[in-house]
Design a protein around this motif. Sequence first.
Motif, short mmCIF file in Angstrom:
data_model
loop_
_atom_site.label_atom_id
_atom_site.label_comp_id
_atom_site.label_asym_id
_atom_site.label_seq_id
_atom_site.Cartn_x
_atom_site.Cartn_y
_atom_site.Cartn_z
N ARG A 174 46.41 42.70 68.95
CA ARG A 174 46.78 42.09 70.22
C ARG A 174 48.30 41.87 70.30
O ARG A 174 48.93 42.17 71.32
CB ARG A 174 46.00 40.78 70.40
CG ARG A 174 44.49 40.99 70.48
CD ARG A 174 43.71 39.69 70.31
NE ARG A 174 43.75 38.91 71.53
CZ ARG A 174 42.89 39.03 72.53
NH1 ARG A 174 41.90 39.92 72.47
NH2 ARG A 174 42.97 38.26 73.60
N ARG B 249 38.93 42.41 69.79
CA ARG B 249 38.38 41.16 69.33
C ARG B 249 39.52 40.15 69.16
O ARG B 249 40.69 40.49 69.27
CB ARG B 249 37.62 41.36 68.01
CG ARG B 249 36.50 42.39 68.08
CD ARG B 249 35.64 42.35 66.83
NE ARG B 249 34.92 41.09 66.74
CZ ARG B 249 33.74 40.85 67.34
NH1 ARG B 249 33.18 41.79 68.07
NH2 ARG B 249 33.14 39.69 67.21
N ASP B 250 39.16 38.90 68.87
CA ASP B 250 40.19 37.89 68.62
C ASP B 250 39.69 36.92 67.54
O ASP B 250 39.88 35.72 67.63
CB ASP B 250 40.51 37.13 69.90
CG ASP B 250 41.75 36.25 69.75
OD1 ASP B 250 42.55 36.51 68.84
OD2 ASP B 250 41.91 35.29 70.54
N ASP B 251 39.03 37.49 66.51
CA ASP B 251 38.41 36.62 65.50
C ASP B 251 38.66 37.12 64.09
O ASP B 251 37.86 36.89 63.18
CB ASP B 251 36.91 36.51 65.75
CG ASP B 251 36.20 37.86 65.76
OD1 ASP B 251 36.88 38.89 65.62
OD2 ASP B 251 34.96 37.88 65.91
N ALA C 201 42.31 41.83 64.34
CA ALA C 201 42.27 41.70 65.79
C ALA C 201 43.53 41.04 66.33
O ALA C 201 44.11 41.49 67.33
CB ALA C 201 41.03 40.89 66.20
N ARG C 202 43.98 39.98 65.66
CA ARG C 202 45.18 39.29 66.13
C ARG C 202 46.41 40.18 65.99
O ARG C 202 47.32 40.15 66.83
CB ARG C 202 45.36 37.98 65.37
CG ARG C 202 44.26 36.96 65.69
CD ARG C 202 44.56 35.60 65.10
NE ARG C 202 44.42 35.54 63.65
CZ ARG C 202 43.28 35.33 63.02
NH1 ARG C 202 42.15 35.17 63.71
NH2 ARG C 202 43.23 35.27 61.69
N LEU D 72 39.22 40.48 75.86
CA LEU D 72 38.24 40.56 74.77
C LEU D 72 37.41 41.82 74.93
O LEU D 72 37.05 42.22 76.04
CB LEU D 72 37.33 39.34 74.77
CG LEU D 72 37.94 38.01 74.31
CD1 LEU D 72 36.91 36.90 74.47
CD2 LEU D 72 38.42 38.09 72.87
N GLY E 145 35.44 36.50 70.54
CA GLY E 145 36.47 35.51 70.31
C GLY E 145 36.24 34.73 69.04
O GLY E 145 35.22 34.89 68.36
#
Length: 362
Positions: free
Chosen positions: A218, A208-210, A214-215, A238, A244
């Motif tokens: 990554r 995820r990126d939300d 998640a960040r 994703l 996102g």
Amino acid sequence: MRESGAGRRQRVLAVVEARGEVRVTELAAELEVSVITARRDVEGLAREGRLRRGHGVARSLVPVRPPPVPGERGGDVVALVVPERHAYLNEVVHGARAALEEAGVQIVLHPAPQVAGAEQPIVDRVLAGGDVRGLLIAPRWRTAAAQDTDDCWLAGLEIPLVLMERRPRPGSALRGRDSVCTDHGYGVDLAVEHLVALGHRRLVLAARDDSPTARALRAAFAEACAARPEVAAATIVLSAPDAGADPAVAPDEPSLADLVCERGATGVVMHGDIDALMLVRQLAEAGIAVPRDCSVVAYDDVVAALGSPPLTAVAPAKAEVGRLAAGLLLERLARGPAVGQPRRVAVLPELKIRASTARVSV
């Protein structure tokens, strides 16, 4: 991706254990399923001896102490503010609850809606009552900008608080506050190290990126792959079209199974057990067998062991995060918020190796 029945039942159990007792109708609304489905899940968990079922309610097997009266000895009240419908944090809340109840502290849970800035009015309202002496909080922080917005008002609160599964960024106004967080960089490094040791050279992270978690995953994946010259290619995508920071903007990308074929990837780290279980099925439909053709590591380990094959997984110690956060807050309540240096506790996850990873075929 559609959630499996096992995953949904795990979420039911986490919610019940976090709150002690929940009405079946409330479970259905929170999990966004029918009342009939929620009732069947509760009945199944009761048959397995994992919770107790009453008339229209589900009860935790963990004994719940009667809440102490504010103002009496041991009558401190602590507020827990976490995002609603967040299965990962339910286990964190359960760990905090156990530690606070053992200390005779009353806990009041406040789920925050899935809208920007939801936490501040909740905290303002809670503190206006005058009974709450401490705060455990996990802001949603879908974006880095949202985190910056929350930093100042949280840092300005005049009661002890501890961030759970959230870490102040360098230069943040919150750097003077306590926090307890899983060391996700360590967890991702464990996963990459495991895959590389099995001979995998082309890796994919689907995450995820939300959220801050998640960040962190990554960034850690990119760093772990860059540090290993054996990795020939590392791709970050994703985990789902709506994963996102802005779910309304779905990228036009191939399915993850197609991407694995296209990139010739033989190892995938997947953020979230349910998505990882669904990926195994999608790969099979594309003619890619796990682990013969592609190894899969899940990041979470709530229901990873229930897969076919059982999934190798990075397992954050979520309940331990909650327990340690509660312990720090109890110390602040006993000694005063300004006594002692702020502490940032990093809890190391572990890698549980199962049948979804294997050495690369030659």
